[in-house]
Design an enzyme around this catalytic site. Structure first.
Site, PDB file in Angstrom:
ATOM      1  N   ASN A   1      -1.926 -10.318   6.098  1.00 56.58           N
ATOM      2  CA  ASN A   1      -1.939  -9.207   5.156  1.00 56.58           C
ATOM      3  C   ASN A   1      -3.352  -8.628   5.127  1.00 56.58           C
ATOM      4  O   ASN A   1      -4.316  -9.371   4.925  1.00 56.58           O
ATOM      5  CB  ASN A   1      -1.532  -9.678   3.756  1.00 56.58           C
ATOM      6  CG  ASN A   1      -1.438  -8.527   2.766  1.00 56.58           C
ATOM      7  OD1 ASN A   1      -2.437  -7.878   2.459  1.00 56.58           O
ATOM      8  ND2 ASN A   1      -0.240  -8.264   2.273  1.00 56.58           N
TER       9      ASN A   1
ATOM     10  N   THR B   1       3.038  -6.094   4.395  1.00 57.68           N
ATOM     11  CA  THR B   1       2.495  -5.243   3.342  1.00 57.68           C
ATOM     12  C   THR B   1       3.268  -5.550   2.071  1.00 57.68           C
ATOM     13  O   THR B   1       4.508  -5.606   2.081  1.00 57.68           O
ATOM     14  CB  THR B   1       2.514  -3.738   3.709  1.00 57.68           C
ATOM     15  OG1 THR B   1       1.952  -3.003   2.618  1.00 57.68           O
ATOM     16  CG2 THR B   1       3.903  -3.232   4.027  1.00 57.68           C
ATOM     17  N   GLU B   2       2.541  -5.821   0.997  1.00 55.20           N
ATOM     18  CA  GLU B   2       3.155  -6.449  -0.170  1.00 55.20           C
ATOM     19  C   GLU B   2       4.112  -5.532  -0.912  1.00 55.20           C
ATOM     20  O   GLU B   2       4.860  -5.986  -1.773  1.00 55.20           O
ATOM     21  CB  GLU B   2       2.080  -7.013  -1.109  1.00 55.20           C
ATOM     22  CG  GLU B   2       1.153  -5.981  -1.728  1.00 55.20           C
ATOM     23  CD  GLU B   2      -0.090  -5.740  -0.896  1.00 55.20           C
ATOM     24  OE1 GLU B   2      -0.057  -5.972   0.332  1.00 55.20           O
ATOM     25  OE2 GLU B   2      -1.112  -5.315  -1.479  1.00 55.20           O
ATOM     26  N   ASN B   3       4.123  -4.244  -0.569  1.00 58.57           N
ATOM     27  CA  ASN B   3       5.133  -3.386  -1.189  1.00 58.57           C
ATOM     28  C   ASN B   3       6.509  -3.547  -0.541  1.00 58.57           C
ATOM     29  O   ASN B   3       7.451  -2.865  -0.950  1.00 58.57           O
ATOM     30  CB  ASN B   3       4.693  -1.916  -1.193  1.00 58.57           C
ATOM     31  CG  ASN B   3       4.327  -1.401   0.178  1.00 58.57           C
ATOM     32  OD1 ASN B   3       3.617  -2.080   0.921  1.00 58.57           O
ATOM     33  ND2 ASN B   3       4.802  -0.238   0.530  1.00 58.57           N
TER      34      ASN B   3
ATOM     35  N   SER C   1       8.837 -10.113  -1.887  1.00 59.65           N
ATOM     36  CA  SER C   1       7.627  -9.848  -1.122  1.00 59.65           C
ATOM     37  C   SER C   1       6.446 -10.654  -1.659  1.00 59.65           C
ATOM     38  O   SER C   1       5.664 -11.225  -0.891  1.00 59.65           O
ATOM     39  CB  SER C   1       7.288  -8.354  -1.164  1.00 59.65           C
ATOM     40  OG  SER C   1       6.196  -8.076  -0.317  1.00 59.65           O
TER      41      SER C   1
END
Lengths: 237, 230, 230, 237
Positions: B36, B59-61, B101
């Site tokens: 990340n 990607t944390e979204n 996520s």
């Protein structure tokens, strides 16, 4: 409960009482239920607590809700953006309360509410100002913070497609908060690109089962697929 | 071991450019890793990952298997990264909601998280979300989750502020993002290990310097520094 | 209000058969409800739900929109209910994993859960997982989650054991499944509300009796019983 | 980590150390990774802690692991079944430890481990023997029990299909514990009906992202699709 298939966003949003807690999906433009927020703006409820990753951009509907001082408090991970001037002004004037929550805690606390949990321990935020005053303990040698569930009266969510019983699928990174918010609100209202006949979404691929959905409204595809806010505030079915 | 991927002048007498620094970070990421990259400087690392490395970006979204920025005519507002910049999906990608996520991130499944920073302490504390200025509108996003969630969190930053103040300190003076979570700092002037280790020094161990000597670095930071085990 | 769906003799002088009892439970389930039917007696309720009721069945092993048992030649070992009996999927069904399935149950999203029981207390405590016999091999499955998770948990059982002992008691003597979780008992002899309510009695209120008078029921159970508000 | 594509179940299971905690997917026959458990039986590890919804049926591989006294402890919601005679005998002889866990708590505790949580409060089990000795508290007036995460060294899971990076989709109610167990083990081994080229599973429909998968082995389709245990113990690729 049978799913309400609404003709307009305003009809889908229905009655929202003053003082309600409203969850609003989306991460930036992706997954933002633009027309539902517009309908909330039009509907008139005030003294709201809004749970949302961001706090409005430019002159969008959430920003205008804040501008009109209809939002008493916002629970949010990232309010500050280059164009969040209405939130910034309200915040600096002390006219909106902010509960700043790390994004992962925000998602997990919403999930906890939907899953009937009373809270959970997480290392996120330990030793930081955002954990001040919260219960902490060592779990297997790791310092953790107790976080509580976040529930809502209404959730406004955007998805790609619904069937007749409210099963939902989403599109790409617009999925974000929708699936967890749908589980944590007493009433979940969803705008979708299209409504398809029940039975035409593969049961293996349903992301939000219809049990979590109370009202669905189909909204103009270009808006939904491109995430672009339309010029007109009207809503097409 | 990864020296051949660093531009030649990186180890000579001058500090690293942003691109050189990004290449230096990339060189330490093992093939096959899940990674990340934080918003800002760390996003540059993506340009320096070899195509055949099998490195997968999270990607944390809500996307694993993120690809590069699309051509302008292929931008999709519903396919963005955590910085809200349009991205693409690669073969083998998967989408998931925010709780899934962050479970992926917070559960220790991401091998490396590269973060920007305002300050890092020699014990590995991180400050990267708040300037602490009175009246500033705060925002945290996923910073606190990222800091403590990955198997290994490293920082990528300039070692001094624009005013010449050290960003590596005995104790952070800005509000913390996480406690003892950073293991290595990649900077324009030096690569330095922080956090738990041998402590016959101030807790930080120099891995490499660029354009400065060990002694000059110590003077610049006002810290006694050890040497990373080789 | 639902009287027309109950077979005529149900309200005459005789206790209900299993099928009549199942029909009685089904008559109280509102159209459009999401329902979980426990293993054993409660599964019979499915046969008495009107086809146009829009009632959706949840099975906690991971399916919403469960249909009836398939023909023998259409049995799929990977499509079963919580009793490990082959079932089918209806249009609009969805599959999910165990944590998501129990989140749905435990988060209060299921409108009605119909459970079997060994004992129920007048305050709504439930005992339905352990006979309490020494040396018995225990097993609980989803019983404790189901008991407390639904919006409304009701019990379907015979009111007396085979030995003639009451299964509605002031206090359960068997190990509990849940505390104060049952709101109504449907039995062969009577429908009785339990749990919080007006307490000028032993906390249980009779809704209907089948083949017994209110007084006979009180004597049979050794309890003073109220009348449900009507 | 790159996903190992194994030719046999034994190769996929690899080294399992004595004393390991092993999660085994499945709810009854649905989703049971039969050939992987057979491989564990053949592989020889003992003193195991097994986390599984059930405790073996008839002479199946899990039952035989228990018969051979290779399982020190089982964490389980429903060990007692009509044909669980090997577990029943071991339990009555005091030769296996049982931690009986409500099924929802089992799933949620496994998820908590995978999600990095230190524990959670739940109403399930409050006031029952299964909550004895556990911390309790009132949360918003509801009595709740603190439950801790369950993690494992190895998870054995069955799925329908994997791609080259380990993304998984499942089939019907065979999905059950697989997706959560895959997140909670240091090493996750999956038997699948088929391995398909990377890029041929729609990213919107992936249930278990490949990040959670360490080894994949394709197993004879009839077995996987019908869930029927084959006569032969051998494993075809």
């Amino acid at each position: 409960m049978t799913v309400q298939l609404a003709r307009t966003a305003l009809e889908a949003v229905g009655d929202v009482a003053d003082g309600s807690t409203v969850m609003i999906g989306g991460f930036g433009p992706a997954g933002q239920p633009v027309e539902l927020i517009e309908a909330l703006l039009e509907q008139g409820a005030g003294d709201l607590v809004v749970v949302s990753n961001n706090a409005g951009n430019g002159e969008d509907a959430l920003a205008r809700l804040i501008l009109e001082r209809r939002v008493r408090k916002i629970v949010c991970s990232f309010p500050r953006q280059v164009d969040s001037w209405h939130f910034d002004a309200a915040y600096r004037a002390g006219e909106i309360e902010l509960e700043l929550v790390p994004q992962g805690n925000l998602a997990e606390r919403i999930r906890a509410a939907g899953a009937g949990l009373g809270g959970f321990f997480t290392p996120t935020g330990f030793g930081t100002p955002l954990a001040e005053g919260k219960e902490t303990r060592l779990v297997d040698g790791v310092p953790m913070v107790l976080e509580s569930p976040i529930r809502a009266d209404v959730a406004l969510v955007k998805a790609l497609r619904a069937d007749g019983v409210g099963n939902l699928v989403y599109r790409k990174t617009a999925r974000n908060f929708g699936p967890v918010m749908a589980t944590a609100a007493r009433r979940t209202v969803v705008q979708v690109h299209e409504v398809v006949p029940t039975g035409s979404i593969d049961p293996e691929t349903v992301v939000t089962p219809g049990i979590y959905v109370d009202a669905v409204v189909p909204i103009d595809s270009v808006t939904t697929l491109a995430g672009v806010q339309p010029g007109a505030r009207g809503v097409a079915s | 071991m990864s020296a051949e991927t660093i531009p030649a002048d990186a180890r000579s007498g001058s500090p690293l450019s942003k691109a050189q620094l990004a290449a230096r970070v990339a060189a330490d990421i093992r093939p096959g890793s899940y990674v990340n990259l934080g918003i800002g400087l760390p996003t540059l690392v993506a340009d320096h990952l070899p195509e055949d490395s099998g490195i997968t970006l999270h990607t944390e979204n809500g996307l694993l298997g993120m690809g590069p920025t699309p051509e302008p005519d292929a931008v999709d507002p519903e396919l963005i990264n955590a910085g809200k910049v349009p991205v693409t999906e690669l073969a083998g990608a998967s989408y998931f909601h925010q709780a899934d996520s962050f479970a992926m991130m917070r559960g220790g499944h991401i091998d490396v998280c590269v973060l920007g920073a305002f300050q890092v302490s020699t014990s590995g504390d991180l400050a990267n979300w708040s300037t602490g200025k009175p009246g500033a509108v705060p925002a945290v996003g996923g910073a606190m989750d990222l800091a403590v969630g990955a198997k290994r969190s490293v920082v990528m930053m300039t070692l001094l502020t624009k005013d010449g103040q050290p960003k590596l300190l005995r104790e952070c003076t800005l509000p913390l993002t996480g406690v003892g979570c950073v293991s290595r700092i990649y900077s324009d002037i030096a690569v330095i290990d922080v956090g738990p280790g041998r402590r016959d020094d101030d807790g930080a161990r120099v891995v490499e310097t660029y354009g400065v000597t060990h002694g000059e670095l110590e003077e610049m930071l006002g810290l006694r520094l050890g040497f990373a085990a080789g």
